[in-house]
Write a protein that holds these residues in place. Sequence first.
Motif, PDB file in Angstrom:
ATOM      1  N   ARG A 101       1.044  -0.993   0.075  1.00  0.00           N
ATOM      2  CA  ARG A 101      -0.211  -0.144   0.097  1.00  0.00           C
ATOM      3  C   ARG A 101       0.593   1.504  -0.041  1.00  0.00           C
ATOM      4  N   GLN A 107      -3.831   2.641   0.296  1.00  0.00           N
ATOM      5  CA  GLN A 107      -4.578   1.816  -0.727  1.00  0.00           C
ATOM      6  C   GLN A 107      -3.301   0.529  -1.595  1.00  0.00           C
ATOM      7  N   ARG A 109      -3.272   0.574  -5.005  1.00  0.00           N
ATOM      8  CA  ARG A 109      -4.152   1.100  -5.536  1.00  0.00           C
ATOM      9  C   ARG A 109      -3.669   2.006  -7.096  1.00  0.00           C
ATOM     10  N   THR A 362      -7.783  -4.112 -12.556  1.00  0.00           N
ATOM     11  CA  THR A 362      -8.721  -3.071 -11.287  1.00  0.00           C
ATOM     12  C   THR A 362      -7.444  -2.361 -11.470  1.00  0.00           C
ATOM     13  N   GLN A 363      -7.389  -1.357 -11.117  1.00  0.00           N
ATOM     14  CA  GLN A 363      -6.911  -0.030 -10.471  1.00  0.00           C
ATOM     15  C   GLN A 363      -6.466   0.381  -8.866  1.00  0.00           C
ATOM     16  N   GLY A 364      -8.057  -0.625  -8.616  1.00  0.00           N
ATOM     17  CA  GLY A 364      -8.170  -1.129  -7.614  1.00  0.00           C
ATOM     18  C   GLY A 364      -8.034  -1.441  -6.103  1.00  0.00           C
ATOM     19  N   GLN A 365      -7.033  -2.702  -6.424  1.00  0.00           N
ATOM     20  CA  GLN A 365      -6.975  -3.590  -5.295  1.00  0.00           C
ATOM     21  C   GLN A 365      -7.443  -3.890  -4.219  1.00  0.00           C
ATOM     22  N   ASP A 366      -7.182  -2.909  -3.296  1.00  0.00           N
ATOM     23  CA  ASP A 366      -7.867  -3.467  -1.737  1.00  0.00           C
ATOM     24  C   ASP A 366      -9.149  -2.194  -2.177  1.00  0.00           C
ATOM     25  N   THR A 398     -11.191   1.543 -10.367  1.00  0.00           N
ATOM     26  CA  THR A 398     -11.205   1.649  -9.107  1.00  0.00           C
ATOM     27  C   THR A 398     -12.183   0.598  -7.950  1.00  0.00           C
ATOM     28  N   TYR A 467     -14.092   7.841   0.247  1.00  0.00           N
ATOM     29  CA  TYR A 467     -12.633   7.501   0.312  1.00  0.00           C
ATOM     30  C   TYR A 467     -12.209   7.422   1.436  1.00  0.00           C
TER      31      TYR A 467
END
Length: 722
Positions: A101, A107, A109, A362-366, A398, A467
């Motif tokens: 992160r 994150q 991301r 994805t851009q937002g794995q978390d 995301t 967010y």
Amino acid sequence: MKLQDFSLTRRSFLAGAAAAGVALVVPLRLPSAWAQQQEASHTLQAYIRIDTSGQVTFLLPTSEMGQGTHTGQAQILADELGADWSSIVVGMPNQPTPDYRIPFIGQMRSVGSFGIRFWHDPLRLAAAQAREMLTQAAAERLDVAPAALHAENGFIVHSDSGQRIPFGELVEDASTLPVPEEPTLRPDDQRTLSGSRVPRLDTPEKVTGKAVYAVDVEREGMLYGAVRLAPVYSAAVDSFDEGSVSEMPGVVAVVRVPRGAVVVADSWWQAKQAADALEITFTRTPADTLSTDEIYRLFREGLERADVPVTTLRGDAEATLTTEGQIVEAEYSVPLLTHMSMEPINCTAESTEERTELWIGTQGQDVVRMTLENALQVQADKFFINTTYLGGGFGRKTHGEIALQAALASRAVGGRPVKVLWAREDDVRQGQYRQTMRCRFRAVLDEAGNITGMRIRVAGPQMGREYGIDPEQRAQATGNLANFDPFSLGGLSDMHYVIPNFVVDHAVVDLPIPLCPWRSIAHSFNGFFFESFMDECAAAAGRDPLEFRRSHSEGEERMLAVLDRVAEMSRWDEPAPEGIARGLAVVESYGSYVAQVVEARVDDDGINVERVHVAIDCGRAINPDQVEAQMQGAVIDALGVALRQKVTIRDGRAEQSNFHDYPLLRIGEAPSVAVSIVEIGSPLGGVGEPGIPPLAPALANALYAATQQRIRHLPLTDHVQV
């Protein structure tokens, strides 16, 4: 060079050493300033690994969305290590853990143009550590001083004798050595890859069709899912009749998901036909009558409110309210936007209570992880995410809603793989949007035509709260007074012009519409607002727009450098060609300064943008080809938005649905784009997003120069008179 298929676990990455016999593995370490924000240690669980064949693999949690991020990272690594460029393999972790992160985001991301600028220093450090370990092992073998050796093209070379030892032959000895804490980095004049126009790492696979995007994923026994979602964003499913489609060809199951249902079938077309035919009803909501007109009415009310706390204050607030001097006032607005990524929203899932595995771009794995953790209580050690290439992201990818839909669909069919894919209409009508905003300016000019005070009131939503951003905590952290949301005020509160008395506040207007970062986020609209108003102030003062900006940029070396360069490129000091009008804008965002001059023609056929000049200072350009490509792509992306793209709301739902009524720029409309990279020793900045903000104001300013008509609302073609 190649991209590792899908993702790697930390265990499989390290286990690769066993498969190769022995490997030299060096973890990446955070710079101390960032490490203080990391709860654990200075070490990330991202690695460089060199095996006995000489292959170099690095594991970084940055998605490849088409910008060439992995190529730039590989350049940084190979340059510092002295590796053979053809030996580099890029991998991604498939378990988003705290070790991956970015500290100030919290994150794993890929957002904010951080792919190069965040990982640059940790990559160089780890590569230098590995190089020194290999060099020390070679020095002991050759019985020479390490200073007599250098790393080159995958070899440690003894200059005097010409002896060359491949990296692979040294990894066993090197792996027994301590990792040096403070390795010596190569001087810039020895970094021959960084700053060079090397071919993209992913080009061969994409040209030959071998590249795997999420939409390409195939699993044995895979089923397909299509969605039917509530047309009003805040609505939920009231009821549906599974029997209404259960006898249709190929239908296997109908699965309830948040805001709708997924129909699972043997093929996606069968699933889509059934989803469209599904008898389903949705709950009534207070937003059922919401319209764009109503939203703008709420914004106008916000602009008049008397109870809004000041967010940003420089100098004397009262000086911005004086009636002495020349007063310039203006109001601007922008509409909702959708992202229109070329690859449709999709995800393949194999999910049971024991284990969940995804294949997704994805851009937002978390974000995906947290979505499944909250909705299905998926534990971190039972969750695996294979990040494929992304067919465009722009902030849209995301979110985790598609992953949850796919996981629920898979569980409904006993854990079989299910690929859920949204139609384009699903994404436009039920997706996520860049927020709509309205902004009011008031400036005070002195006798010389200089701005002595400026007051800005923004009205619109605070997207950052979605967010986890607390506006009050963020205000304290950034030196603002109160209520600071970077997703709303970025580019205003932190603007770089020298204005002695300056006030910004935000009348928050919540909307029942799902919002999502859109390329350059707040700067995409605040750049339009601020740079359009700077032109209005220049016109009111009777001054040249370039000279006016320069006079308000004292001490701003980077801003002045890109302004001077773009003026030179566009021959600003010379009369424009017959029938052509020029407009100028300059915006700092994501650590980079970008100035643009638009050359446009306005006639009976409408607005024709013929040429755009772009000057960017992003620090050292790791791959100038990619910097230029990102600027060119940003201009084209932003031009379509400036001219005609918008999402409007009627009866609580989007009126647009596909490319026919949300028209992207066509090939024949694309202007010539000239890019110049300004390098004056600045820190590394981002590249993927900073090319967007200056285009709309530069074009609007060109239209004013051509027609004396000041357009303050996007898209421009809704308002221009030809």
